[in-house]
Design a protein around this motif. Structure first.
Motif, PDB file in Angstrom:
ATOM      1  N   GLY A   6       5.244  -2.863   9.666  1.00 29.53           N
ATOM      2  CA  GLY A   6       6.338  -2.272   8.907  1.00 29.53           C
ATOM      3  C   GLY A   6       6.002  -2.119   7.437  1.00 29.53           C
ATOM      4  O   GLY A   6       6.340  -1.105   6.809  1.00 29.53           O
ATOM      5  N   ALA A   7       5.340  -3.134   6.883  1.00 24.80           N
ATOM      6  CA  ALA A   7       4.943  -3.047   5.479  1.00 24.80           C
ATOM      7  C   ALA A   7       3.955  -1.907   5.269  1.00 24.80           C
ATOM      8  O   ALA A   7       4.049  -1.155   4.281  1.00 24.80           O
ATOM      9  CB  ALA A   7       4.338  -4.368   5.029  1.00 24.80           C
ATOM     10  N   GLU A   8       3.013  -1.748   6.188  1.00 22.72           N
ATOM     11  CA  GLU A   8       2.019  -0.681   6.039  1.00 22.72           C
ATOM     12  C   GLU A   8       2.668   0.706   6.150  1.00 22.72           C
ATOM     13  O   GLU A   8       2.227   1.649   5.467  1.00 22.72           O
ATOM     14  CB  GLU A   8       0.914  -0.845   7.070  1.00 22.72           C
ATOM     15  N   ARG A   9       3.697   0.833   6.968  1.00 30.85           N
ATOM     16  CA  ARG A   9       4.390   2.119   7.054  1.00 30.85           C
ATOM     17  C   ARG A   9       5.013   2.482   5.700  1.00 30.85           C
ATOM     18  O   ARG A   9       4.961   3.647   5.274  1.00 30.85           O
ATOM     19  CB  ARG A   9       5.469   2.080   8.141  1.00 30.85           C
ATOM     20  N   GLU A  10       5.594   1.500   5.037  1.00 29.80           N
ATOM     21  CA  GLU A  10       6.180   1.775   3.731  1.00 29.80           C
ATOM     22  C   GLU A  10       5.104   1.985   2.664  1.00 29.80           C
ATOM     23  O   GLU A  10       5.261   2.831   1.772  1.00 29.80           O
ATOM     24  CB  GLU A  10       7.118   0.644   3.339  1.00 29.80           C
ATOM     25  N   LEU A  11       4.026   1.227   2.757  1.00 25.65           N
ATOM     26  CA  LEU A  11       2.943   1.387   1.784  1.00 25.65           C
ATOM     27  C   LEU A  11       2.289   2.762   1.897  1.00 25.65           C
ATOM     28  O   LEU A  11       1.728   3.268   0.917  1.00 25.65           O
ATOM     29  CB  LEU A  11       1.888   0.302   1.985  1.00 25.65           C
ATOM     30  N   ALA A  12       2.354   3.363   3.073  1.00 22.32           N
ATOM     31  CA  ALA A  12       1.740   4.679   3.258  1.00 22.32           C
ATOM     32  C   ALA A  12       2.355   5.734   2.350  1.00 22.32           C
ATOM     33  O   ALA A  12       1.729   6.751   2.060  1.00 22.32           O
ATOM     34  CB  ALA A  12       1.865   5.113   4.725  1.00 22.32           C
ATOM     35  N   ALA A  13       3.581   5.477   1.895  1.00 24.54           N
ATOM     36  CA  ALA A  13       4.248   6.427   1.007  1.00 24.54           C
ATOM     37  C   ALA A  13       3.901   6.209  -0.462  1.00 24.54           C
ATOM     38  O   ALA A  13       4.286   7.006  -1.320  1.00 24.54           O
ATOM     39  CB  ALA A  13       5.761   6.340   1.190  1.00 24.54           C
ATOM     40  N   ALA A  14       3.171   5.134  -0.756  1.00 27.69           N
ATOM     41  CA  ALA A  14       2.809   4.829  -2.135  1.00 27.69           C
ATOM     42  C   ALA A  14       1.629   5.681  -2.580  1.00 27.69           C
ATOM     43  O   ALA A  14       0.858   6.187  -1.748  1.00 27.69           O
ATOM     44  CB  ALA A  14       2.450   3.350  -2.263  1.00 27.69           C
ATOM     45  N   PRO A  15       1.443   5.857  -3.893  1.00 25.75           N
ATOM     46  CA  PRO A  15       0.270   6.600  -4.375  1.00 25.75           C
ATOM     47  C   PRO A  15      -1.030   5.960  -3.893  1.00 25.75           C
ATOM     48  O   PRO A  15      -1.104   4.738  -3.690  1.00 25.75           O
ATOM     49  CB  PRO A  15       0.399   6.510  -5.898  1.00 25.75           C
ATOM     50  N   GLU A  16      -2.055   6.795  -3.724  1.00 23.83           N
ATOM     51  CA  GLU A  16      -3.333   6.312  -3.175  1.00 23.83           C
ATOM     52  C   GLU A  16      -3.927   5.203  -4.028  1.00 23.83           C
ATOM     53  O   GLU A  16      -4.500   4.255  -3.490  1.00 23.83           O
ATOM     54  CB  GLU A  16      -4.309   7.488  -3.063  1.00 23.83           C
ATOM     55  N   ASP A  17      -3.795   5.272  -5.349  1.00 25.04           N
ATOM     56  CA  ASP A  17      -4.384   4.237  -6.205  1.00 25.04           C
ATOM     57  C   ASP A  17      -3.683   2.905  -6.047  1.00 25.04           C
ATOM     58  O   ASP A  17      -4.252   1.855  -6.358  1.00 25.04           O
ATOM     59  CB  ASP A  17      -4.372   4.679  -7.670  1.00 25.04           C
ATOM     60  N   VAL A  18      -2.445   2.908  -5.537  1.00 33.01           N
ATOM     61  CA  VAL A  18      -1.741   1.659  -5.211  1.00 33.01           C
ATOM     62  C   VAL A  18      -2.160   1.186  -3.825  1.00 33.01           C
ATOM     63  O   VAL A  18      -2.480   0.009  -3.623  1.00 33.01           O
ATOM     64  CB  VAL A  18      -0.215   1.859  -5.292  1.00 33.01           C
ATOM     65  N   ARG A  19      -2.184   2.071  -2.848  1.00 38.53           N
ATOM     66  CA  ARG A  19      -2.535   1.696  -1.467  1.00 38.53           C
ATOM     67  C   ARG A  19      -3.908   1.036  -1.387  1.00 38.53           C
ATOM     68  O   ARG A  19      -4.089   0.063  -0.660  1.00 38.53           O
ATOM     69  CB  ARG A  19      -2.507   2.913  -0.545  1.00 38.53           C
ATOM     70  N   ARG A  20      -4.870   1.568  -2.128  1.00 39.04           N
ATOM     71  CA  ARG A  20      -6.234   1.073  -1.986  1.00 39.04           C
ATOM     72  C   ARG A  20      -6.412  -0.342  -2.513  1.00 39.04           C
ATOM     73  O   ARG A  20      -7.414  -0.992  -2.228  1.00 39.04           O
ATOM     74  CB  ARG A  20      -7.220   2.003  -2.689  1.00 39.04           C
ATOM     75  N   ARG A  21      -5.454  -0.840  -3.266  1.00 40.12           N
ATOM     76  CA  ARG A  21      -5.547  -2.199  -3.787  1.00 40.12           C
ATOM     77  C   ARG A  21      -5.242  -3.255  -2.715  1.00 40.12           C
ATOM     78  O   ARG A  21      -5.647  -4.409  -2.846  1.00 40.12           O
ATOM     79  CB  ARG A  21      -4.580  -2.395  -4.964  1.00 40.12           C
TER      80      ARG A  21
END
Length: 258
Positions: free
Chosen positions: A231-246
């Protein structure tokens, strides 16, 4: 720096020769615990490692002592085998002995022969909605760094929602590695109110504090979590790429360099 996720909030931190353990929880699964005020949870997964696998430990960093998903019976027994326990000011009074109690932005320095001093600073945490502290109790996070340095900080959020106190973390600290407690905790008695971060909130906090690496923990192993990794990853998928990659999801029981 090397991190070993034991399960839940329990993490072995190895940095500059120090061995630090966060929120020790080692009880087996299957038991239910009351958190008070009509709330509680059942432990659904045991630890990946035992205390004997981890000892010796130089210090325990205990974000709060009054909820069993952060300090269970086996974890409490471990405290007697550790030289230093750093926790909240009320928690230190309850634990007694040599426990060191800190309020937000108070610091203590860990010292041990052969090791460089390590400063531990308590950071703000709010374990629920506004005005919930009288019900949920005091919680802190921890920032670790060499005394006198402002960068290279390891920040452990503790059980918290995203709130303005975390903006202070971003303003005061240059975070290198952030360990975020997730899980999106909710209880039937309080409806939609959250008591820990969701993936969406974690993305906001990561964008605010700008760490090099974010390690999510405390999102599995208990029935009161309403949002696991998927569930957390589904929400993180909507974040900017520079945030996701962290974000880096570490395998339980495996020592991981970050």
């Amino acid at each position: 720096m090397r991190l070993t996720h034991v399960g839940g909030p329990t993490l072995l931190v190895e940095v500059d020769g120090w061995r630090l353990l966060t929120d020790p929880t080692f009880d087996p699964p299957g038991r239910s615990y009351s958190f008070g005020w009509g709330t509680g949870s059942t432990k659904t997964a045991g630890p990946a490692l035992t205390p004997e696998d981890l000892l010796p430990v130089d210090a325990v960093l205990l974000t709060h002592d009054h909820h069993a998903d952060n300090l269970d019976d086996a974890g409490r027994a471990l405290l007697d085998r550790v030289p230093v326990v750093v926790t909240t000011a009320p928690g230190a009074r309850r634990l007694g002995g040599d426990a060191r109690g800190l309020r937000p932005w108070e610091s203590t320095v860990l010292a041990s022969p052969g090791l460089a001093p390590l400063e531990v600073t308590a950071t703000p945490a709010r374990h629920g909605p506004p005005l919930s502290r009288p019900v949920v109790g005091d919680v802190v996070g921890f920032a670790l760094r060499e005394p006198g340095r402002t960068d290279g900080v390891l920040w452990i959020s503790g059980d918290t929602v995203a709130f303005r106190g975390l903006r202070e973390v971003a303003e005061r600290l240059r975070v290198d590695v952030a360990v975020l407690h997730l899980g999106g905790v909710r209880f039937p008695v309080s409806g939609p109110l959250r008591y820990s971060m969701t993936g969406r909130q974690a993305a906001r906090v990561a964008r605010l504090t700008a760490p090099r690496v974010v390690v999510p923990v405390h999102h599995e192993g208990w029935s009161h979590f309403r949002q696991g990794r998927a569930g957390a990853e589904r929400e993180l998928a909507a974040a900017p790429e520079d945030v996701r990659r962290r974000f880096r999801w570490v395998e339980r029981g495996v020592a991981t360099e970050v």
